[in-house]
Design an enzyme around this catalytic site. Structure first.
Site, PDB file in Angstrom:
ATOM      1  N   GLY A 209      49.628   7.347   0.876  1.00  0.00           N
ATOM      2  CA  GLY A 209      48.408   8.075   0.543  1.00  0.00           C
ATOM      3  C   GLY A 209      48.698   9.513   0.193  1.00  0.00           C
ATOM      4  O   GLY A 209      49.853   9.896   0.023  1.00  0.00           O
ATOM      5  N   ASN A 210      47.638  10.301   0.068  1.00  0.00           N
ATOM      6  CA  ASN A 210      47.817  11.724  -0.209  1.00  0.00           C
ATOM      7  C   ASN A 210      46.766  12.521   0.543  1.00  0.00           C
ATOM      8  O   ASN A 210      45.881  11.946   1.179  1.00  0.00           O
ATOM      9  CB  ASN A 210      47.764  11.985  -1.712  1.00  0.00           C
ATOM     10  CG  ASN A 210      46.422  11.606  -2.296  1.00  0.00           C
ATOM     11  OD1 ASN A 210      45.418  12.255  -2.046  1.00  0.00           O
ATOM     12  ND2 ASN A 210      46.388  10.504  -3.053  1.00  0.00           N
ATOM     13  N   ARG A 211      46.850  13.828   0.477  1.00  0.00           N
ATOM     14  CA  ARG A 211      46.040  14.679   1.344  1.00  0.00           C
ATOM     15  C   ARG A 211      44.657  15.017   0.768  1.00  0.00           C
ATOM     16  O   ARG A 211      43.955  15.828   1.355  1.00  0.00           O
ATOM     17  CB  ARG A 211      46.798  15.974   1.649  1.00  0.00           C
ATOM     18  CG  ARG A 211      47.900  15.774   2.669  1.00  0.00           C
ATOM     19  CD  ARG A 211      48.793  17.009   2.772  1.00  0.00           C
ATOM     20  NE  ARG A 211      48.038  18.213   3.087  1.00  0.00           N
ATOM     21  CZ  ARG A 211      48.489  19.446   2.888  1.00  0.00           C
ATOM     22  NH1 ARG A 211      49.690  19.621   2.366  1.00  0.00           N
ATOM     23  NH2 ARG A 211      47.757  20.487   3.206  1.00  0.00           N
ATOM     24  N   SER A 212      44.274  14.419  -0.344  1.00  0.00           N
ATOM     25  CA  SER A 212      42.970  14.760  -0.922  1.00  0.00           C
ATOM     26  C   SER A 212      41.831  14.327   0.015  1.00  0.00           C
ATOM     27  O   SER A 212      41.745  13.159   0.385  1.00  0.00           O
ATOM     28  CB  SER A 212      42.823  14.077  -2.278  1.00  0.00           C
ATOM     29  OG  SER A 212      41.548  14.335  -2.781  1.00  0.00           O
ATOM     30  N   ALA A 281      42.613  11.919  -6.598  1.00  0.00           N
ATOM     31  CA  ALA A 281      44.075  11.960  -6.650  1.00  0.00           C
ATOM     32  C   ALA A 281      44.564  10.513  -6.639  1.00  0.00           C
ATOM     33  O   ALA A 281      44.422   9.814  -5.632  1.00  0.00           O
ATOM     34  CB  ALA A 281      44.620  12.725  -5.455  1.00  0.00           C
TER      35      ALA A 281
END
Ligand code: CTP
Length: 410
Positions: A209-212, A281
């Site tokens: 995943g990502n931090r968005s 994102a």
């Protein structure tokens, strides 16, 4: 606007007298709903005199007008100030044993709480969990501030000042949908906004995943809707507390998980949209072989697994390729400028590569861009020109983005 001020039993109740006065002075209709305990701090005549409305604490008064739900149903906003630890717990549990409890359950309006209590009570795990539960349901929280408390102690626990609470109330009211009958400058447009960050499964319990957080994209959807656009939000793993604001504003929400799901949703919605904003994102890669069962160390027997990745389709490029006449397509780019290159140069290259009408570039790094209430964007159009460089809250930058989109379409 119709504002309900819930007052609960804390010494800061005296400051809420000033809050009610400020709200009345601003032209709002204010109904005060104290708890029985609050009346031990400030009496009923004071509330009636400054709000200029009858005040009661009980669900058994004025039964003919179904007051226990009517106040909440008619409210444009409910603020609870001060909100004691006990009140936050009651709200988290949904208790309805007095007029404030029923009002809070009956309302669909935004709710703001201004906690006030001693530092130990504020920091207690129970209070913190209750506040998180409320935030997850979309309740806004202002304060508490740090400072001198009632005793000799000091620390976080002071209720925010009435002027700050009033300003927050005006901000929340302003971001709600426009009043009936007003036509915003985006009326008649169909806008689809993606927000959040995709999660690419590794096995049934893990993902890449990502931090968005989704905040910037949700603010774009809120700004579009508030200006009259028929808005759909495609939410990829947006934090519940952030998503709740969109649901409350009446925005149609589609939730998705992975890049493939996000792509399918956008493809489905695009043919009917005038404006597409890809603020999400999107993971560039997904795991080639998602494990059917949870990967275990026992099965790995000392050999760490290797994840093989395959590239995801570029959703934005797909949308641009299928663009219908008159459709405006907007991309976002979170960039970390490399040595010897500016953010703008990177942005211009990416804008060309994607073929979008507008690219909103923001700088990210280990400690910039994500998980913050503010943002700074550089908006690049199809002629490689910087058309705006808004900075401020994510709502302010969202409004500037909508302005730029409307100017492009004019
Ligand atoms: N995007 C998309 N589909 C992808 C990847 C990105 O639609 N598979 C969109 C994003 O929603 C965003 C824009 O493209 O609006 C730019 O995303 P970014 O991740 O910055 O672009 P990349 O193509 O991944 O570029 P790079 O990794 O080289 O920076």
């Amino acid at each position: 606007m119709n504002i309900v001020v819930g007052v609960t039993g804390g010494i800061a109740a005296y400051k809420s007298v000033q809050l009610v006065r400020l709200l009345v002075q601003s032209g709002h209709e204010v109904h005060v709903v104290p708890t029985a305990d609050a009346l031990r701090f400030v009496g009923l005549p004071t509330w009636e005199a400054i709000s200029r409305h009858p005040v009661t604490t009980s669900v058994h008064d004025d039964v003919a007008s179904v007051r226990h739900v009517a106040l909440g149903q008619a409210a444009d906003l409910v603020v609870v100030a001060p909100a004691t630890a006990h009140t936050l717990a009651r709200m988290a549990a949904g208790l309805a044993d007095d007029l404030l409890g029923t009002t809070l359950l009956a309302t669909r309006a935004p709710v703001l709480v201004a906690p006030a209590m001693h530092t130990e009570m504020w920091l207690h795990a129970a209070t913190q969990a209750n506040v998180r539960a409320l935030e997850d349901r979309g309740v806004r929280v202002i304060g508490p501030e740090s400072g001198q408390l009632t005793g000799d102690d000091s620390g976080p626990g002071r209720m925010s000042e009435p002027e700050a609470i009033r300003a927050e109330i005006e901000r929340i009211l302003a971001e709600a949908a426009p009043a009936a009958g007003t036509r915003g400058d985006a009326a008649g447009l169909r806008v689809v906004v993606s927000a959040g960050g995709t999660r690419e499964p590794i096995d049934p319990v893990r993902y890449l995943g990502n931090r968005s957080s989704g905040r910037q994209g949700v603010e774009v959807a809120l700004a579009a809707a508030a200006r009259g656009a028929d808005t759909v939000l495609v939410a990829a793993n947006v934090e519940p507390g952030i998503l709740a604001a969109a649901t409350r504003a009446g925005i149609a929400v589609r939730t998705v998980g992975s890049a493939a799901e996000l792509g399918a949703a956008m493809e489905d919605l695009a043919p009917d949209a005038d404006v597409l904003v890809m603020a999400a994102a999107v993971a560039d890669y997904r795991v080639a072989n998602v494990a059917e069962r949870k990967l275990t160390k026992e099965a790995a027997a000392g050999t760490p697994p290797t994840l093989e990745l395959v590239e995801n389709a570029d959703i934005l490029v797909g949308l641009v390729a299928a663009r219908k006449p008159g459709q405006t397509i907007v991309g976002f780019a979170a960039e970390m400028p490399a040595e010897g290159e500016t953010l703008l140069e990177r942005g211009i290259r990416k804008r060309r590569r994607k073929g979008v009408d507008l690219l909103a570039v923001n700088a990210v790094g280990w400690d910039a861009g994500f998980e913050r209430p503010t943002n700074a964007l550089t908006l690049i159009d199809a002629h490689d020109a910087v058309v705006a460089e808004p900075s401020g809250t994510k709502r302010e930058t969202a409004e500037a983005l909508i302005d730029a989109i409307l100017r492009l379409r004019a």
